[in-house]
Write a protein that holds these residues in place. Structure first.
Motif, PDB file in Angstrom:
ATOM      1  N   SER A 193     -11.251   3.122   8.032  1.00  0.00           N
ATOM      2  CA  SER A 193     -12.554   3.754   7.765  1.00  0.00           C
ATOM      3  C   SER A 193     -12.656   5.070   8.537  1.00  0.00           C
ATOM      4  N   ILE A 194     -13.393   6.009   7.970  1.00  0.00           N
ATOM      5  CA  ILE A 194     -13.571   7.322   8.627  1.00  0.00           C
ATOM      6  C   ILE A 194     -14.626   7.196   9.720  1.00  0.00           C
ATOM      7  N   ILE A 195     -14.271   7.678  10.894  1.00  0.00           N
ATOM      8  CA  ILE A 195     -15.250   7.714  11.995  1.00  0.00           C
ATOM      9  C   ILE A 195     -15.541   9.176  12.302  1.00  0.00           C
ATOM     10  N   TYR A 196     -16.805   9.490  12.456  1.00  0.00           N
ATOM     11  CA  TYR A 196     -17.210  10.874  12.736  1.00  0.00           C
ATOM     12  C   TYR A 196     -17.413  11.076  14.236  1.00  0.00           C
TER      13      TYR A 196
ATOM     14  N   GLU B  82      -9.536   8.084  11.510  1.00  0.00           N
ATOM     15  CA  GLU B  82      -9.609   6.766  10.874  1.00  0.00           C
ATOM     16  C   GLU B  82      -9.542   5.699  11.939  1.00  0.00           C
ATOM     17  N   ASN B  83     -10.337   4.670  11.737  1.00  0.00           N
ATOM     18  CA  ASN B  83     -10.208   3.558  12.691  1.00  0.00           C
ATOM     19  C   ASN B  83      -9.080   2.633  12.251  1.00  0.00           C
ATOM     20  N   GLU B  84      -8.919   1.584  12.982  1.00  0.00           N
ATOM     21  CA  GLU B  84      -7.793   0.683  12.704  1.00  0.00           C
ATOM     22  C   GLU B  84      -7.872   0.042  11.332  1.00  0.00           C
ATOM     23  N   TRP B  85      -9.082   0.088  10.692  1.00  0.00           N
ATOM     24  CA  TRP B  85      -9.221  -0.509   9.365  1.00  0.00           C
ATOM     25  C   TRP B  85      -9.291   0.536   8.267  1.00  0.00           C
TER      26      TRP B  85
END
Lengths: 254, 184
Positions: free
Chosen positions: A133-136, A128-131
């Motif tokens: 959201s899922i990052i692949y 997860e990023n700082e907001w």
């Protein structure tokens, strides 16, 4: 005689057994009926066709075993796992141009031969990023061939659906961005010969030729204005975005 | 035997399956199945092979020739039981102990023979199925050993012995596997 464990469905067949089964089926000799069936049964049971367990069996017993794999006439389900251990399947609508190109090449060369590589491209670590959201995990930062081999001991039903997943997406791309693909007349064909083709056949030829024309190199060249140092950056962009850009350029005649 | 009547002489020719060896039966089958030859040509060859004088053949009118074909009954089969044993050079070979069965290994070899030879595989099939009980399994299935046995079978075994076996195999290969394919 040792008991043979014949799987009762695709959910009991591992990926490596499935791939060996498909390879056996492709190379089978339609004349050698019993020999072919033994090879198929051996593929599904991790045995060799020359093992005594098969060779000493009488053919009436073999016919009973053959009936047990009647389900193998149908393909596995089109579903697939979204999560596999620490890895997630990257949603197809988010794939980059580079990922699409690699998948396209693998599918063209044979999706069963390249099945684990295809799965390897889809399987990503996430965070997860700082907001929130899922990052692949980015493509190119890991070895997708090695990643794909992790699925060999899993049931084929966990991943078979990836084939349709990509093919449906490719069909969607083709239909949504069809104006981008120029029809190509095959050299040597005159109008009379073309008229002789069945309409479905004409459609198929047109489709094949358009995909041939869509050499990815020319796409990258066009988007980068010939600057090859920009290729890496462009291949990281989402493929939907790329096609939208190409459509925009074509319409605006840029 | 079939009696052929001729103005100058009568002649008997072999005509039923019991009067031929397996090798001879294979030859007759190969002539019948030869699609490159016409009907008259095939049957002329067959009758000559069975011993008919060329003089009688040349004098025969076409209606008598056709009638003779109808009476020729080498492909009519009465035997249904599979012969348990055969004798080759005074040695017994057995196809089964209590009940006739074909193993997968044997069937694979048989399929190979049928595939490789359009019409001359009966002797080979018999050689796979009739075995000496005192011979090691590896030798039994050795291709040279099978080939040698097939040669003896072709010259020493009556053709009527092969028919129930060929029917059995045909049933397995064609009927039962096809039923499997259709039901699946």
């Amino acid at each position: 005689m040792n008991q043979i464990n014949i799987p009762s469905g695709w959910n009991e067949v591992l990926v490596d057994q499935f791939l060996y089964f498909m390879k056996t089926r492709e190379t089978s000799d339609s004349f050698l009926v019993f020999e072919d069936y033994v090879q198929l049964l051996a593929a599904l049971t991790d045995t060799l066709p020359t093992d005594d367990i098969w060779e000493d069996m009488d053919i009436d017993e073999l016919l009973v075993e053959i009936k047990k794999i009647s389900w193998a006439k149908l393909s596995p389900s089109d579903k697939f796992l979204i999560q596999f251990g620490e890895f997630s399947i990257k949603p197809i609508e988010t794939i980059s141009l580079g990922e699409f190109i690699d998948l396209d090449h693998l599918f063209t060369d044979g999706y069963f031969e390249n099945f684990t590589k295809i799965a390897g491209i889809f399987l990503r670590r996430t965070k997860e990023n700082e907001w929130g959201s899922i990052i692949y995990e980015p493509h190119g930062t890991y070895n997708y061939e090695e990643r794909g081999e992790l699925i060999l001991e899993s049931p084929i039903t966990n991943f078979y659906g990836l084939i349709k997943y990509f093919l449906d997406f490719k069909t969607l791309i083709n239909s949504n961005y069809e104006p981008l693909f120029e029809p190509v007349i095959v050299d040597g064909d005159d109008e009379d010969e073309q008229d002789a083709y069945d309409p479905d056949e004409q459609e198929e030829i047109k489709r094949e030729e358009t995909f041939k024309k869509w050499a990815w190199e020319s796409v990258l060249h066009k988007l980068s204005d010939g600057d090859i140092t920009k290729y890496d950056r462009i291949t990281e962009l989402p493929v939907i975005f790329i096609f939208n850009q190409l459509g925009f350029r074509k319409e605006m005649d840029l | 035997m079939l009696l052929i009547k001729h103005p100058t002489k009568n002649q008997e020719i072999r005509s039923s399956i019991e009067e031929f060896t397996i090798g001879e039966f294979e030859y007759l089958s190969s002539v019948i199945n030869d699609s490159s030859r016409n009907h008259i040509d095939k049957w002329t060859e067959i009758f000559k092979f069975c011993g008919m004088d060329e003089e009688i053949l040349d004098d025969m009118d076409s209606f008598d020739f056709i009638k003779l074909i109808g009476e020729f009954n080498v492909f009519e089969v009465k035997r249904t039981e599979i012969e348990k044993s055969i004798v080759l050079d005074d040695i017994f070979y057995f196809s089964y102990d209590e009940e006739f069965k074909i193993s997968v290994k044997e069937m694979k070899i048989i399929e190979g023979f049928i595939k490789d030879s359009q019409d001359k595989y009966i002797g080979d099939i018999m050689a796979v199925l009739y075995k000496r009980p005192d011979v090691d399994k590896n030798i039994t299935f050795d291709s040279s050993h099978i080939k040698y046995k097939a040669k003896l079978i072709r010259s020493q075994v009556n053709a009527s012995v092969c028919v129930p076996i060929i029917n059995y195999i045909s049933k397995k290969l064609i009927k039962e596997v096809n039923i499997l394919d259709e039901s699946n």
